[in-house]
Motif scaffolding. Structure first.
Motif, PDB file in Angstrom:
ATOM      1  N   ARG A  70     -61.831  29.549 102.274  1.00  0.00           N
ATOM      2  CA  ARG A  70     -62.471  30.561 101.415  1.00  0.00           C
ATOM      3  C   ARG A  70     -61.441  31.564 100.893  1.00  0.00           C
ATOM      4  N   LYS A  71     -60.470  31.900 101.745  1.00  0.00           N
ATOM      5  CA  LYS A  71     -59.431  32.857 101.312  1.00  0.00           C
ATOM      6  C   LYS A  71     -58.573  32.247 100.197  1.00  0.00           C
ATOM      7  N   VAL A  72     -58.207  30.980 100.373  1.00  0.00           N
ATOM      8  CA  VAL A  72     -57.413  30.298  99.347  1.00  0.00           C
ATOM      9  C   VAL A  72     -58.194  30.263  98.030  1.00  0.00           C
ATOM     10  N   SER A  73     -59.475  29.987  98.128  1.00  0.00           N
ATOM     11  CA  SER A  73     -60.324  29.928  96.925  1.00  0.00           C
ATOM     12  C   SER A  73     -60.413  31.305  96.263  1.00  0.00           C
ATOM     13  N   ALA A  74     -60.565  32.342  97.093  1.00  0.00           N
ATOM     14  CA  ALA A  74     -60.669  33.703  96.540  1.00  0.00           C
ATOM     15  C   ALA A  74     -59.381  34.077  95.806  1.00  0.00           C
ATOM     16  N   LEU A  75     -58.238  33.668  96.355  1.00  0.00           N
ATOM     17  CA  LEU A  75     -56.953  33.974  95.706  1.00  0.00           C
ATOM     18  C   LEU A  75     -56.859  33.298  94.337  1.00  0.00           C
ATOM     19  N   ILE A  76     -57.382  32.073  94.243  1.00  0.00           N
ATOM     20  CA  ILE A  76     -57.361  31.371  92.947  1.00  0.00           C
ATOM     21  C   ILE A  76     -58.255  32.121  91.947  1.00  0.00           C
ATOM     22  N   VAL A  77     -59.428  32.557  92.425  1.00  0.00           N
ATOM     23  CA  VAL A  77     -60.335  33.320  91.548  1.00  0.00           C
ATOM     24  C   VAL A  77     -59.639  34.591  91.047  1.00  0.00           C
ATOM     25  N   GLU A  78     -58.835  35.193  91.929  1.00  0.00           N
ATOM     26  CA  GLU A  78     -58.126  36.424  91.543  1.00  0.00           C
ATOM     27  C   GLU A  78     -56.954  36.164  90.602  1.00  0.00           C
ATOM     28  N   GLY A  79     -56.679  34.870  90.347  1.00  0.00           N
ATOM     29  CA  GLY A  79     -55.636  34.538  89.373  1.00  0.00           C
ATOM     30  C   GLY A  79     -54.293  34.170  89.984  1.00  0.00           C
ATOM     31  N   LYS A  80     -54.220  34.079  91.338  1.00  0.00           N
ATOM     32  CA  LYS A  80     -52.947  33.690  91.970  1.00  0.00           C
ATOM     33  C   LYS A  80     -52.653  32.206  91.688  1.00  0.00           C
ATOM     34  N   GLU A  81     -51.373  31.883  91.744  1.00  0.00           N
ATOM     35  CA  GLU A  81     -50.941  30.496  91.527  1.00  0.00           C
ATOM     36  C   GLU A  81     -51.543  29.576  92.593  1.00  0.00           C
ATOM     37  N   VAL A  82     -51.982  28.379  92.212  1.00  0.00           N
ATOM     38  CA  VAL A  82     -52.501  27.408  93.184  1.00  0.00           C
ATOM     39  C   VAL A  82     -51.325  26.805  93.942  1.00  0.00           C
ATOM     40  N   GLU A  83     -51.346  26.884  95.278  1.00  0.00           N
ATOM     41  CA  GLU A  83     -50.241  26.313  96.070  1.00  0.00           C
ATOM     42  C   GLU A  83     -50.600  24.899  96.502  1.00  0.00           C
ATOM     43  N   VAL A  84     -50.112  23.938  95.726  1.00  0.00           N
ATOM     44  CA  VAL A  84     -50.440  22.539  95.956  1.00  0.00           C
ATOM     45  C   VAL A  84     -50.042  22.071  97.362  1.00  0.00           C
ATOM     46  N   ALA A  85     -48.847  22.427  97.797  1.00  0.00           N
ATOM     47  CA  ALA A  85     -48.372  21.957  99.114  1.00  0.00           C
ATOM     48  C   ALA A  85     -49.276  22.493 100.227  1.00  0.00           C
ATOM     49  N   PHE A  86     -49.704  23.753 100.104  1.00  0.00           N
ATOM     50  CA  PHE A  86     -50.568  24.332 101.138  1.00  0.00           C
ATOM     51  C   PHE A  86     -51.959  23.682 101.126  1.00  0.00           C
ATOM     52  N   LEU A  87     -52.454  23.369  99.927  1.00  0.00           N
ATOM     53  CA  LEU A  87     -53.757  22.687  99.845  1.00  0.00           C
ATOM     54  C   LEU A  87     -53.690  21.311 100.509  1.00  0.00           C
ATOM     55  N   ARG A  88     -52.534  20.663 100.354  1.00  0.00           N
ATOM     56  CA  ARG A  88     -52.366  19.353 101.016  1.00  0.00           C
ATOM     57  C   ARG A  88     -52.372  19.522 102.535  1.00  0.00           C
ATOM     58  N   GLU A  89     -51.786  20.622 103.004  1.00  0.00           N
ATOM     59  CA  GLU A  89     -51.810  20.881 104.451  1.00  0.00           C
ATOM     60  C   GLU A  89     -53.257  21.123 104.913  1.00  0.00           C
ATOM     61  N   CYS A  90     -54.034  21.790 104.068  1.00  0.00           N
ATOM     62  CA  CYS A  90     -55.454  22.033 104.407  1.00  0.00           C
ATOM     63  C   CYS A  90     -56.198  20.693 104.526  1.00  0.00           C
ATOM     64  N   VAL A  91     -55.971  19.801 103.576  1.00  0.00           N
ATOM     65  CA  VAL A  91     -56.642  18.496 103.627  1.00  0.00           C
ATOM     66  C   VAL A  91     -56.199  17.737 104.880  1.00  0.00           C
ATOM     67  N   ASP A  92     -54.941  17.867 105.242  1.00  0.00           N
ATOM     68  CA  ASP A  92     -54.444  17.206 106.452  1.00  0.00           C
ATOM     69  C   ASP A  92     -55.177  17.747 107.685  1.00  0.00           C
TER      70      ASP A  92
END
Ligand SMILES: [Fe+2]
Ligand SMILES: [Fe+2]
Length: 186
Positions: free
Chosen positions: A22-44
């Motif tokens: 939810r925090k990662v999603s909120a940061l995207i809503v706020e306009g922060k850059e999407v961190e692809v590598a971190f999202l992959r770690e989340c999926v892992d």
């Protein structure tokens, strides 16, 4: 009962993972850059810890004993409830990964929306799922299973954990949660 206490402890880790999503999603809503590598770690984490380690243990051990011994109530709770939700969790993780892959070549709002939708959808699903397990499914199992079955569940859980610890699963993912918490100031 060890087999259930461990599952409840893992729920706390999965719940913390939902805070991260939810925090990662909120940061995207706020306009922060999407961190692809971190999202992959989340999926892992979602796949290896929530799915293989936690749901794996539920499906192979506790739920299996409940299905074998506790009749139609367990059948309904597990087959048309818990297992369907485990499947939906897998769907959200697959879609989150798909959207993350797509983002590498398409940074449109549409793709960001897919990332947010699947990350927060997973979080919402798992929060509700865990609440049902903690308050209904596990308490039903504790109440209804015989001492002999509980003994078997504990033993099988110990064996499962022995293998997990040889693969460093619990340490690897609790460390990742701490690092993710620091990174996101959670
Ligand atoms: Fe579950
Ligand atoms: Fe669970």
């Amino acid at each position: 009962m060890y087999g259930i206490e461990l599952l409840v402890e893992e729920h706390n880790n999965v719940l913390f993972f939902t805070d991260i999503l939810r925090k990662v999603s909120a940061l995207i809503v706020e306009g922060k850059e999407v961190e692809v590598a971190f999202l992959r770690e989340c999926v892992d984490f979602g796949r290896d810890y929530s799915e293989n380690q936690h749901h794996g243990k539920e499906e192979k051990i506790l739920f299996q004993h409940m299905l074998d011994k506790l009749g139609p109530v367990a059948e309904k709770l597990i087959r048309t409830g818990m297992l369907v939700e485990h499947d939906l969790g897998r769907y959200y993780m697959a879609k989150l990964l798909e959207a993350t892959d797509k983002y590498e070549t398409d940074k449109s709002m549409e793709v960001k929306l897919d990332i947010i939708c699947h990350a927060t959808g997973y979080a919402d699903l798992l929060r509700r799922h865990i609440d049902k397990e903690n308050t209904v499914v596990y308490t039903f199992a504790e109440r209804m299973l015989s001492d002999e079955d509980k003994e078997m569940i504990n033993k099988e859980t110990e064996e499962f954990e022995k293998e997990a610890s040889e693969n460093n699963i619990q340490v690897k993912y609790t460390t990742w949660l701490k690092e993710a918490a620091n990174k996101l100031s959670l």
